[in-house]
Design a protein around this motif. Sequence first.
Motif, short mmCIF file in Angstrom:
data_model
loop_
_atom_site.label_atom_id
_atom_site.label_comp_id
_atom_site.label_asym_id
_atom_site.label_seq_id
_atom_site.Cartn_x
_atom_site.Cartn_y
_atom_site.Cartn_z
N ALA A 98 2.72 39.36 -19.32
CA ALA A 98 3.21 38.15 -19.98
C ALA A 98 4.67 37.90 -19.64
N THR A 99 5.48 38.95 -19.66
CA THR A 99 6.90 38.78 -19.33
C THR A 99 7.09 38.42 -17.87
N VAL A 104 8.27 34.37 -13.58
CA VAL A 104 7.82 33.69 -12.36
C VAL A 104 7.73 32.19 -12.58
N TRP A 105 7.20 31.78 -13.73
CA TRP A 105 7.08 30.35 -14.02
C TRP A 105 8.45 29.70 -14.11
N LEU A 106 9.38 30.37 -14.79
CA LEU A 106 10.73 29.83 -14.87
C LEU A 106 11.38 29.75 -13.50
N TYR A 107 11.19 30.77 -12.69
CA TYR A 107 11.79 30.80 -11.36
C TYR A 107 11.32 29.61 -10.52
N LEU A 108 10.04 29.29 -10.64
CA LEU A 108 9.47 28.21 -9.83
C LEU A 108 9.73 26.83 -10.42
N TRP A 202 3.97 29.24 -29.16
CA TRP A 202 4.42 30.42 -28.41
C TRP A 202 5.00 31.47 -29.35
N LEU A 203 5.42 31.07 -30.54
CA LEU A 203 5.96 32.04 -31.49
C LEU A 203 4.89 33.01 -31.98
N LEU A 204 3.63 32.67 -31.76
CA LEU A 204 2.56 33.59 -32.14
C LEU A 204 2.61 34.87 -31.30
N HIS A 205 3.15 34.77 -30.08
CA HIS A 205 3.20 35.96 -29.21
C HIS A 205 4.05 37.07 -29.83
N PRO A 206 5.30 36.82 -30.22
CA PRO A 206 6.05 37.91 -30.86
C PRO A 206 5.48 38.31 -32.22
#
Length: 266
Positions: A98-99, A104-108, A202-206
């Motif tokens: 996930a990290t 990768v998504w941010l980089y692209l 996305w806050l559900l992930h943490p």
Amino acid sequence: MHAREEFEEPEPTGSGTRDRPPLVRELLLVAGLFLVYKLGRQLAAGHTAEAYRNGREVWDLERALHLPGEGAVQSSLLHGDTFVQLANTYYAVVHFPATAAFLVWLYLRRPGHYVWARRALAAVTAAALVLHLTYPLAPPRLLPATGLVDTARLYGPSVYGPPDADQLSNQFAAMPSLHFGWALMVAIGLTAVTRTVWRWLWLLHPLVTLLVIVGTANHFWLDALAAAALLGLALAVGRRPRPVPAPGIVRPRRPERRRALVGASR
């Protein structure tokens, strides 16, 4: 006749390739952090007694602070094999992928925000490694005083072997929890770079990560609080990227300069 003003949707700030750092350099940075983490595993060897002593102190401190017992979360997982196995699987397979997918998504797609997120993650990881070495901490699953069980060992899947023989990971690096710190950064980053009404999910992930690391007895509540504090400090001192414009906001397109036709006539 007045020139017609045209409008266009703005591109996300920082999305240009000129803001994207060199790929080779980024891969070397990630590889360097990984090697440092592995080195930390070797340096932490021989501190078993101290790690268990620190673990008992953290457990007593949580009781003195009247924090909720980790056992309440674990009891809810142990009602059925399916829930506890799902929690063990989440702990084992979601953390790194996930990290990595987030970066990768941010980089692209958001290079400017990628640098911001990568710096925050690197700072939290470096600070965590220092704490892992200076304050070795046994997780609650290894402490008989907690009354908690090692759910991964009993129900599977497990990513850890016997603590004394495990050469791949540092099981006495519970404080702070990088599982929670990284998950929190992923959620903060994705809510910052997106503008959809669903971004808060996305806050559900943490949140799920927190329940998983506590319910599986891999971390104390204080491990997650320490990670959140380190991340907050890293974000506070780091340079913030420019915000992404909300959808629907348009900007006028600059009128193109028309070249004068020298000698042209009608």
